[in-house]
Design an enzyme around this catalytic site. Structure first.
Site, PDB file in Angstrom:
ATOM      1  N   GLY A  48       0.785  -1.228   0.000  1.00 34.71           N
ATOM      2  CA  GLY A  48       0.000   0.000   0.000  1.00 34.71           C
ATOM      3  C   GLY A  48       0.814   1.273   0.000  1.00 34.71           C
ATOM      4  O   GLY A  48       0.262   2.371  -0.006  1.00 34.71           O
ATOM      5  N   HIS A  49       2.139   1.180   0.003  1.00 39.00           N
ATOM      6  CA  HIS A  49       3.005   2.373   0.121  1.00 39.00           C
ATOM      7  C   HIS A  49       4.153   2.297  -0.874  1.00 39.00           C
ATOM      8  O   HIS A  49       5.287   2.101  -0.460  1.00 39.00           O
ATOM      9  CB  HIS A  49       3.534   2.468   1.544  1.00 39.00           C
ATOM     10  CG  HIS A  49       4.045   3.821   1.917  1.00 39.00           C
ATOM     11  ND1 HIS A  49       5.358   4.202   1.775  1.00 39.00           N
ATOM     12  CD2 HIS A  49       3.400   4.892   2.419  1.00 39.00           C
ATOM     13  CE1 HIS A  49       5.516   5.441   2.213  1.00 39.00           C
ATOM     14  NE2 HIS A  49       4.344   5.878   2.608  1.00 39.00           N
ATOM     15  N   PHE A  50       4.050   2.424  -2.063  1.00 41.22           N
ATOM     16  CA  PHE A  50       2.865   2.661  -2.886  1.00 41.22           C
ATOM     17  C   PHE A  50       2.876   1.611  -3.971  1.00 41.22           C
ATOM     18  O   PHE A  50       3.942   1.222  -4.421  1.00 41.22           O
ATOM     19  CB  PHE A  50       2.906   4.062  -3.503  1.00 41.22           C
ATOM     20  CG  PHE A  50       2.937   5.162  -2.472  1.00 41.22           C
ATOM     21  CD1 PHE A  50       1.760   5.593  -1.880  1.00 41.22           C
ATOM     22  CD2 PHE A  50       4.137   5.734  -2.074  1.00 41.22           C
ATOM     23  CE1 PHE A  50       1.780   6.611  -0.934  1.00 41.22           C
ATOM     24  CE2 PHE A  50       4.157   6.737  -1.117  1.00 41.22           C
ATOM     25  CZ  PHE A  50       2.984   7.179  -0.537  1.00 41.22           C
TER      26      PHE A  50
END
Length: 151
Positions: A48-50
């Site tokens: 999620g990052h990224f």
């Protein structure tokens, strides 16, 4: 003094995905440490990052520095073991944090931490993380030691 991952796990309570020190290259108990964190695409935070431009979160770089600090701070003190279930070692302060370059999969973080002050209650450090000899993050960090009450 060097430590491998088994020896690190004997000294820290952290486990996957929060164990952020893979190896210790140099350690002077109570004074300083040089440790390594290998940054892999398999790190859970990259999902999620990224997703299209993976970057290690700065807060995790600071956490890795704090974990490295815990490893050398009490090596000569048999009364304090950060891995003990009766002792909590908390990151309680971060001053002057600067993030100079993104840390990406394939990087090897060199964690360098020097003790400014170590006591049985509060410890202060000067810390920096490097990749290929370039500083990517630096901060003054403070950690607190708390004795946990039996339940």
């Amino acid at each position: 003094m060097e430590l491998d991952i088994r020896q690190i796990m004997e000294r820290l309570p952290h486990r996957y995905p929060m164990l952020l020190v893979d190896k210790v290259l140099e350690m002077v108990p109570g004074k300083s440490i040089v440790a390594i964190k290998n940054v892999s695409m398999n790190e859970p935070f990259f999902t999620g990052h990224f997703p299209h431009h993976p970057v290690m979160p700065g807060v995790l770089i600071i956490e890795a520095l704090a974990q490295a600090a815990a490893l050398f701070s009490f090596e000569d003190d048999s009364g304090v073991n950060p891995a003990s279930q009766k002792i909590a070692y908390y990151l309680v302060g971060v001053d002057g944090a600067r993030f100079r370059k993104p840390v990406v999969p394939g990087d090897q973080l060199r964690l360098e931490v020097v003790a400014d002050r170590i006591s049985r209650a509060i410890c202060k450090y000067t810390a920096k993380a490097l990749v290929d000899g370039q500083v990517v993050a630096e901060a003054k960090i403070m950690c607190a030691i708390r004795i946990l009450e039996d339940e």
